[in-house]
Scaffold this motif. Structure first.
Motif, PDB file in Angstrom:
ATOM      1  N   ASN A 168       9.743  -6.271  -0.784  1.00 47.98           N
ATOM      2  CA  ASN A 168       8.447  -5.583  -0.841  1.00 47.98           C
ATOM      3  C   ASN A 168       7.286  -6.471  -0.392  1.00 47.98           C
ATOM      4  O   ASN A 168       6.230  -6.496  -1.034  1.00 47.98           O
ATOM      5  N   LEU A 169       7.492  -7.204   0.706  1.00 52.65           N
ATOM      6  CA  LEU A 169       6.398  -8.016   1.230  1.00 52.65           C
ATOM      7  C   LEU A 169       5.262  -7.119   1.695  1.00 52.65           C
ATOM      8  O   LEU A 169       5.481  -6.036   2.247  1.00 52.65           O
ATOM      9  N   ASN A 170       4.046  -7.576   1.466  1.00 47.90           N
ATOM     10  CA  ASN A 170       2.860  -6.808   1.813  1.00 47.90           C
ATOM     11  C   ASN A 170       2.459  -7.134   3.252  1.00 47.90           C
ATOM     12  O   ASN A 170       1.802  -8.140   3.510  1.00 47.90           O
ATOM     13  N   SER A 171       2.843  -6.265   4.181  1.00 45.46           N
ATOM     14  CA  SER A 171       2.563  -6.526   5.592  1.00 45.46           C
ATOM     15  C   SER A 171       1.087  -6.384   5.930  1.00 45.46           C
ATOM     16  O   SER A 171       0.642  -6.809   6.990  1.00 45.46           O
ATOM     17  N   ASP A 172       0.318  -5.786   5.026  1.00 42.51           N
ATOM     18  CA  ASP A 172      -1.117  -5.629   5.246  1.00 42.51           C
ATOM     19  C   ASP A 172      -1.929  -6.686   4.509  1.00 42.51           C
ATOM     20  O   ASP A 172      -3.152  -6.672   4.545  1.00 42.51           O
ATOM     21  N   GLY A 173      -1.256  -7.587   3.809  1.00 38.79           N
ATOM     22  CA  GLY A 173      -1.945  -8.584   3.000  1.00 38.79           C
ATOM     23  C   GLY A 173      -2.709  -9.590   3.843  1.00 38.79           C
ATOM     24  O   GLY A 173      -2.441  -9.781   5.031  1.00 38.79           O
TER      25      GLY A 173
END
Length: 277
Positions: free
Chosen positions: A180-185
């Motif tokens: 669940n890596l946050n690609s928008d982070g």
């Protein structure tokens, strides 16, 4: 390419003016006699968000000149974090390093950053907050304030001294554990430290002096800072959700017990009052 053990990932958008000095300085540092890593073991991957500024041609020319560099052009995705993740997934090396294209992360530190990773040191972090490290005087005061504030907000999530640093490395086996890596982070290093569950003892910190941008424009905007706050909220929930739920349940149980005790006490008083009549 079977001898590639290290991959340097460079997310880029309209950074053509910086790519040649970046790549040549990286391999120049690796070619020094005292370099702990051989240039023949290293690849550089530029992940470009369809800049159309000549970056493709520059990288192709560097490759023709003998530098082990290639470019991935993304046409349907945008953003720093997702570019880094894409680069890590494409990397051939087991030791992966991320650095900015703008030369604020000095290429001369690449060999020591790469060499600092090992089976026991899963994460390499270039830190601006080690003793004796100085930030370039040309770096604006407001950027220093923002960086320090963002760092303080992240302290409950990791023991790393500079989780805001975009100059970091991770072992591939650790990266593959992330979910669940946050690609928008805004800060992918912080996301990886939390979601790969990197303990403090597995972090190798390498002090480096932060430079100023050489070419191009800064990508830091109000929108980016807002996305960082959203990322922090998501990471706090990810790290502490179990504790928050437990505390919530505990408060509900305590409320019920207090209510029962109060009702029992009131009932006892009513009984005594009725017995007098």
């Amino acid at each position: 390419m079977s001898g590639i053990h290290y991959s340097v990932i460079v997310p880029a958008f309209r950074e053509n003016g910086n790519l040649r000095p970046l790549v040549t300085r990286i391999f120049g540092a690796l070619s020094q006699v005292n370099s702990p890593v051989s240039p023949h073991e290293v690849e550089v991957i530029v992940v470009d968000d369809n800049s159309r500024d000549g970056s493709v041609e520059t990288v192709e020319q560097l490759s023709i000149e003998g530098y082990n560099v290639r470019i991935i052009v993304r046409t349907t995705e945008r953003g720093l974090s997702s570019a880094v993740v894409r680069g890590f997934r494409e990397a051939r090396g087991d030791n992966m390093l991320c650095m900015d294209a703008d030369l604020q992360h000095p290429p001369e530190y690449v060999p020591s950053m790469l060499a600092s990773m090992s089976p026991t040191k899963q994460f390499a972090l270039g830190t601006r907050y080690a003793q004796g490290v100085e930030i370039d005087e040309g770096w604006p005061l407001y950027r220093r304030v923002i960086s320090s504030g963002a760092r303080m907000l992240a302290l409950p999530l990791t023991s790393a001294s500079d989780p805001m640093s975009g100059f970091f490395g991770i072992r591939k086996e650790a990266f593959l554990k992330a979910r669940n890596l946050n690609s928008d982070g805004f800060k992918i290093a912080l996301d990886l430290l939390v979601k790969c569950n990197i303990p403090g003892g597995a972090i190798s910190e390498v002090p480096f002096s932060f430079g100023v941008r050489s070419e191009g424009e800064s990508k830091l905007t109000g929108k980016v800072m807002l996305r960082y706050l959203e990322q922090l909220a998501e990471l706090y929930w990810y790290r502490f959700s179990g504790l928050i739920v437990f505390l919530g349940i505990l408060l509900i149980v305590l409320f019920i017990l207090m209510a029962k005790a109060l009702l029992t006490s009131v009932g006892g008083l009513d009984s005594k009052a009725q017995s007098k009549f």
